[in-house]
Motif scaffolding. Structure first.
Motif, PDB file in Angstrom:
ATOM      1  N   SER A 115       7.894 -13.268 -29.672  1.00 37.45           N
ATOM      2  CA  SER A 115       9.131 -13.538 -30.399  1.00 37.45           C
ATOM      3  C   SER A 115       9.924 -14.609 -29.682  1.00 37.45           C
ATOM      4  O   SER A 115       9.940 -14.664 -28.450  1.00 37.45           O
ATOM      5  N   GLY A 116      10.588 -15.425 -30.472  1.00 38.45           N
ATOM      6  CA  GLY A 116      11.390 -16.473 -29.876  1.00 38.45           C
ATOM      7  C   GLY A 116      12.208 -17.194 -30.918  1.00 38.45           C
ATOM      8  O   GLY A 116      12.471 -16.669 -32.000  1.00 38.45           O
ATOM      9  N   ARG A 117      12.573 -18.419 -30.562  1.00 36.35           N
ATOM     10  CA  ARG A 117      13.407 -19.243 -31.436  1.00 36.35           C
ATOM     11  C   ARG A 117      12.749 -20.594 -31.634  1.00 36.35           C
ATOM     12  O   ARG A 117      12.289 -21.201 -30.676  1.00 36.35           O
ATOM     13  N   MET A 118      12.711 -21.029 -32.882  1.00 36.89           N
ATOM     14  CA  MET A 118      12.191 -22.351 -33.189  1.00 36.89           C
ATOM     15  C   MET A 118      13.363 -23.233 -33.614  1.00 36.89           C
ATOM     16  O   MET A 118      14.229 -22.798 -34.374  1.00 36.89           O
ATOM     17  N   THR A 119      13.364 -24.463 -33.092  1.00 37.81           N
ATOM     18  CA  THR A 119      14.355 -25.452 -33.509  1.00 37.81           C
ATOM     19  C   THR A 119      13.616 -26.573 -34.221  1.00 37.81           C
ATOM     20  O   THR A 119      12.729 -27.204 -33.653  1.00 37.81           O
ATOM     21  N   LEU A 120      13.963 -26.757 -35.482  1.00 37.56           N
ATOM     22  CA  LEU A 120      13.347 -27.763 -36.349  1.00 37.56           C
ATOM     23  C   LEU A 120      14.474 -28.410 -37.134  1.00 37.56           C
ATOM     24  O   LEU A 120      15.322 -27.703 -37.697  1.00 37.56           O
ATOM     25  N   ARG A 121      14.537 -29.739 -37.147  1.00 35.75           N
ATOM     26  CA  ARG A 121      15.582 -30.468 -37.861  1.00 35.75           C
ATOM     27  C   ARG A 121      16.981 -30.057 -37.372  1.00 35.75           C
ATOM     28  O   ARG A 121      17.931 -29.995 -38.132  1.00 35.75           O
ATOM     29  N   GLY A 122      17.108 -29.719 -36.086  1.00 36.30           N
ATOM     30  CA  GLY A 122      18.398 -29.361 -35.505  1.00 36.30           C
ATOM     31  C   GLY A 122      18.864 -27.956 -35.822  1.00 36.30           C
ATOM     32  O   GLY A 122      19.959 -27.558 -35.431  1.00 36.30           O
ATOM     33  N   VAL A 123      18.040 -27.170 -36.513  1.00 37.22           N
ATOM     34  CA  VAL A 123      18.380 -25.794 -36.889  1.00 37.22           C
ATOM     35  C   VAL A 123      17.508 -24.846 -36.075  1.00 37.22           C
ATOM     36  O   VAL A 123      16.298 -25.040 -35.990  1.00 37.22           O
ATOM     37  N   THR A 124      18.124 -23.823 -35.498  1.00 40.33           N
ATOM     38  CA  THR A 124      17.387 -22.844 -34.697  1.00 40.33           C
ATOM     39  C   THR A 124      17.350 -21.509 -35.426  1.00 40.33           C
ATOM     40  O   THR A 124      18.390 -21.006 -35.863  1.00 40.33           O
ATOM     41  N   ARG A 125      16.150 -20.949 -35.564  1.00 38.29           N
ATOM     42  CA  ARG A 125      15.949 -19.660 -36.245  1.00 38.29           C
ATOM     43  C   ARG A 125      14.964 -18.815 -35.435  1.00 38.29           C
ATOM     44  O   ARG A 125      14.076 -19.350 -34.765  1.00 38.29           O
ATOM     45  N   PRO A 126      15.078 -17.477 -35.542  1.00 37.49           N
ATOM     46  CA  PRO A 126      14.100 -16.612 -34.873  1.00 37.49           C
ATOM     47  C   PRO A 126      12.744 -16.675 -35.585  1.00 37.49           C
ATOM     48  O   PRO A 126      12.694 -16.801 -36.813  1.00 37.49           O
ATOM     49  N   VAL A 127      11.677 -16.625 -34.804  1.00 40.29           N
ATOM     50  CA  VAL A 127      10.315 -16.581 -35.341  1.00 40.29           C
ATOM     51  C   VAL A 127       9.484 -15.620 -34.500  1.00 40.29           C
ATOM     52  O   VAL A 127       9.784 -15.385 -33.331  1.00 40.29           O
ATOM     53  N   THR A 128       8.449 -15.074 -35.111  1.00 42.73           N
ATOM     54  CA  THR A 128       7.532 -14.188 -34.402  1.00 42.73           C
ATOM     55  C   THR A 128       6.110 -14.623 -34.713  1.00 42.73           C
ATOM     56  O   THR A 128       5.779 -14.920 -35.859  1.00 42.73           O
ATOM     57  N   PHE A 129       5.294 -14.670 -33.667  1.00 43.63           N
ATOM     58  CA  PHE A 129       3.887 -15.017 -33.808  1.00 43.63           C
ATOM     59  C   PHE A 129       3.034 -13.864 -33.288  1.00 43.63           C
ATOM     60  O   PHE A 129       3.435 -13.141 -32.384  1.00 43.63           O
ATOM     61  N   HIS A 130       1.852 -13.730 -33.857  1.00 43.42           N
ATOM     62  CA  HIS A 130       0.848 -12.786 -33.366  1.00 43.42           C
ATOM     63  C   HIS A 130      -0.016 -13.556 -32.368  1.00 43.42           C
ATOM     64  O   HIS A 130      -0.429 -14.683 -32.651  1.00 43.42           O
ATOM     65  N   ALA A 131      -0.273 -12.982 -31.200  1.00 42.11           N
ATOM     66  CA  ALA A 131      -1.089 -13.647 -30.177  1.00 42.11           C
ATOM     67  C   ALA A 131      -2.372 -12.870 -29.917  1.00 42.11           C
ATOM     68  O   ALA A 131      -2.359 -11.642 -29.844  1.00 42.11           O
ATOM     69  N   GLN A 132      -3.458 -13.599 -29.766  1.00 42.60           N
ATOM     70  CA  GLN A 132      -4.773 -13.036 -29.445  1.00 42.60           C
ATOM     71  C   GLN A 132      -5.275 -13.746 -28.193  1.00 42.60           C
ATOM     72  O   GLN A 132      -5.304 -14.978 -28.155  1.00 42.60           O
ATOM     73  N   VAL A 133      -5.669 -12.995 -27.172  1.00 43.21           N
ATOM     74  CA  VAL A 133      -6.192 -13.578 -25.933  1.00 43.21           C
ATOM     75  C   VAL A 133      -7.595 -14.128 -26.195  1.00 43.21           C
ATOM     76  O   VAL A 133      -8.434 -13.447 -26.773  1.00 43.21           O
ATOM     77  N   PHE A 134      -7.862 -15.383 -25.788  1.00 41.94           N
ATOM     78  CA  PHE A 134      -9.227 -15.906 -25.876  1.00 41.94           C
ATOM     79  C   PHE A 134      -9.769 -16.323 -24.512  1.00 41.94           C
ATOM     80  O   PHE A 134     -10.962 -16.559 -24.367  1.00 41.94           O
ATOM     81  N   ALA A 135      -8.916 -16.424 -23.502  1.00 39.27           N
ATOM     82  CA  ALA A 135      -9.368 -16.760 -22.141  1.00 39.27           C
ATOM     83  C   ALA A 135      -8.386 -16.154 -21.144  1.00 39.27           C
ATOM     84  O   ALA A 135      -7.178 -16.165 -21.379  1.00 39.27           O
ATOM     85  N   TYR A 136      -8.920 -15.628 -20.052  1.00 36.40           N
ATOM     86  CA  TYR A 136      -8.054 -15.092 -19.012  1.00 36.40           C
ATOM     87  C   TYR A 136      -8.877 -14.905 -17.744  1.00 36.40           C
ATOM     88  O   TYR A 136      -9.707 -14.023 -17.673  1.00 36.40           O
ATOM     89  N   GLY A 137      -8.685 -15.792 -16.778  1.00 36.36           N
ATOM     90  CA  GLY A 137      -9.420 -15.672 -15.524  1.00 36.36           C
ATOM     91  C   GLY A 137      -9.673 -17.022 -14.889  1.00 36.36           C
ATOM     92  O   GLY A 137      -9.154 -18.040 -15.335  1.00 36.36           O
ATOM     93  N   PRO A 138     -10.489 -17.039 -13.854  1.00 36.71           N
ATOM     94  CA  PRO A 138     -10.819 -18.304 -13.195  1.00 36.71           C
ATOM     95  C   PRO A 138     -11.515 -19.247 -14.177  1.00 36.71           C
ATOM     96  O   PRO A 138     -12.329 -18.829 -14.994  1.00 36.71           O
ATOM     97  N   ALA A 139     -11.181 -20.519 -14.107  1.00 31.73           N
ATOM     98  CA  ALA A 139     -11.800 -21.519 -14.981  1.00 31.73           C
ATOM     99  C   ALA A 139     -13.273 -21.669 -14.631  1.00 31.73           C
ATOM    100  O   ALA A 139     -13.646 -21.644 -13.450  1.00 31.73           O
TER     101      ALA A 139
END
Length: 185
Positions: A115-139
């Motif tokens: 969850s966070g805030r998006m600013t587009l065209r000078g307007v800020t609104r709350p937005v929520t995204f779904h996140a899925q892990v695809f990588a986590y660890g040593p490269a």
């Protein structure tokens, strides 16, 4: 999966907790726009940001990711000009689109709500995204470098930000995808 990875990674060399991470050049931000009966992918190739992520406390994550509105591209010059125009992105007046991450809530071993805030065209609104892990660890190419990757998806009602060009022929609610890859040493 995420908690299991965190426990396993505690045994591996990893970045300092609460480390500042950097965006990997493979990070991508895209949306799809239906235009004349076809789906057109809009890409934002110029981006920057900062990420503070503590692998022991992912809920404390904070980030700011910005894209250059004037570089939005579909690969079709006439569509790109329209997209960047005053009625759509308003890139001349509002050169950046920014997402500020305020809260990360784990929903499963490999998913989270962001969850966070998006600013587009000078307007800020709350937005929520779904996140899925695809990588986590040593490269794979550099075991001293730690990487984390997340696919974020959601939707944004562009008219809530004042982008009304083409409505109703061009959808007001657009799917947004962020393939976020970040690295730390």
């Amino acid at each position: 999966m995420l908690k299991s990875l965190l426990l396993l990674l505690a045994l591996l060399p990893a970045p300092a907790l609460a480390a500042a991470w950097k965006l990997d050049p493979a990070t991508r931000v895209t949306t799809d726009v239906t235009w004349e009966g076809r789906i057109v992918e809009v890409r934002f190739p110029t981006l920057s940001g900062s990420i503070d992520f503590d692998q022991a406390h992912p809920e404390r994550a904070r980030a700011s990711i910005s894209v250059a509105a004037g570089d939005a591209t579909t690969g079709v010059a006439v569509v790109d000009s329209l997209l960047r125009s005053r009625d759509y992105l308003g890139a001349a007046q509002y050169p950046t689109i920014t997402f500020q991450l305020d809260k990360l809530t784990q929903t499963s071993k490999s998913t989270a709500e962001v969850s966070g805030r998006m600013t587009l065209r000078g307007v800020t609104r709350p937005v929520t995204f779904h996140a899925q892990v695809f990588a986590y660890g040593p490269a794979k190419d550099d075991p001293d470098r730690f990487e984390a990757g997340f696919d974020l998806s959601g939707a944004v009602d562009r008219t809530a930000f004042g982008s009304t060009g083409g409505v109703p022929d061009v959808a007001s609610v657009l799917p947004v995808r962020i393939r976020l890859l970040m690295t730390s040493r």
